[in-house]
Write an enzyme that holds these catalytic residues in place. Sequence first.
Site: not given
Length: 461
Positions: A8-10, A14, A102, A226, A384, A421
């Site tokens: 997973a170092a790429g 792109r 990927d 990619n 509140n 009310a």
Amino acid sequence: MLSVLILAAGEGTRMKSDLPKVLHTAAGKALVEHVLDAVAPCGGQVGVVLGRGADTVKNRLAARKGLTFFIQKKRRGSGDAVRPAARWLARRGGDVLVLCGDAPLVRTETIRALARHHRREKNAATLLTAEVADPSGYGRIRREQGRPVAIVEHKDASPDEQRVREINSGTYCFRVRDLLDGLRRLRPNNAKGEYYITDVVGYLVGRGRPVGALCLPNGDEILGVNNRRELAEAAQRLNRRTLNQLMDGGVTIVDPASTFVDAGVRIGPDTVIEPQTFLSGHTRIGARCRIGPMTRLTDCRVGDGVRLDATMGENARVDSGARVGPWTRLRPGAVVGRDAHVGNFVELKKARLGVGAKVNHLSYLGDAVVGPKTNVGAGVITCNYDGYQKYATQIGAGAFIGSNVNLVAPLRVGSGAVVGAGSTLTKNVPAGALAVERSATTVKPGWAKKRRLIKLRTSHG
Ligand code: UD1
Ligand code: CA
């Protein structure tokens, strides 16, 4: 001994992104999380090779136990990526599953089948491949007498090789010793000038080592992400997979194209999910509910037989038989009790409605408890917040709060009490009492008529 190594170092060039590629999200999880979840049940220690944005990725994965991280300082190709993990692998020996961070669609059963196939054939390397209609961009499998003998990258392939439709998924099982041996021989003599893990295959075959392949009948699982188009494609397929599982479990999805459900969501049978609905995180929904249209729930718990229409919920709970919406917002800590009704333009935050309570129109209840069977009229607001702190409002059972009432917290309204009310209440109301805060009504007979006449005369004068 089986180890798992995820590359997973790429650079992810792109993607044109500041975020490391494997952290891009598809169907509610980062790409690399999909891969980690797929390999987790296969056993074996998991190593992850990181490069660009390594710290960001590590932080994101911090909650996952037992991962070993390696850093590839310079990104010189998928073969070079294994090198930082070489000593770890050598120490562990046995076989290693190598996957790309990927490629989020690969499934546990497939990874298991690959490892089984590899061991049964006692291979030095076993490739996971697939026959696809459009192989462009992927490495092609070159076979001789039916056996895989090399992987040729798209950019290095001859026109003949480009016609090959069997592609390399980027998932492999290697005997560690053979992989490390192969890595030492890699040369970057290819179109990209990189060290390709795929070249290990040709090397091993040349040395007479047994190399095999497990070929999938289609490319469903091997899509590599990619660029952003492939990200969208992966997200759609992952979503469809989840929807199919839900439908197989007895859930009706009216329109799969506009329904987005994360893999971690659970839904009971005979629940109907209407279009334009987004269910994320750890949302749990019971049986026989009708959810949507236009509903978004994140980490919510919904009981059985609940009706949620155009509702936005986060970290909220809706108990069985309740009806919510349309146009309702349930913020964290909202609890809608059994058979309660919450209607249009109502916002609840840390507010618990008792069994059968009703808040049907245009209200904001925050930091509040509303007793069972209490009716909250249109336009009621719990005040509140004083600009510094939040305060609680407590309303007992069977009370009646008239329309347009401001309840200035902290405040208690006892069971069975009635609030007139339009009142702005700053004092507690005991059980059974009436509270009205309102100036007396003045009625002047004939006043309006007289005024109209005066106005008419002056405008004509
Ligand atoms: C790769 C394969 C290709 C296969 C495809 C499947 C190679 C040379 N080619 O091509 O045969 O069909 O995957 O999706 O491997 N990486 C690093 N460090 C690097 C370079 C890459 O860790 O220096 C990682 C990437 O993060 C990625 C994997 O290796 O997870 C593959 O690299 P990528 O550049 O995406 O290769 P592809 O061109 O997709
Ligand atoms: Ca790739």
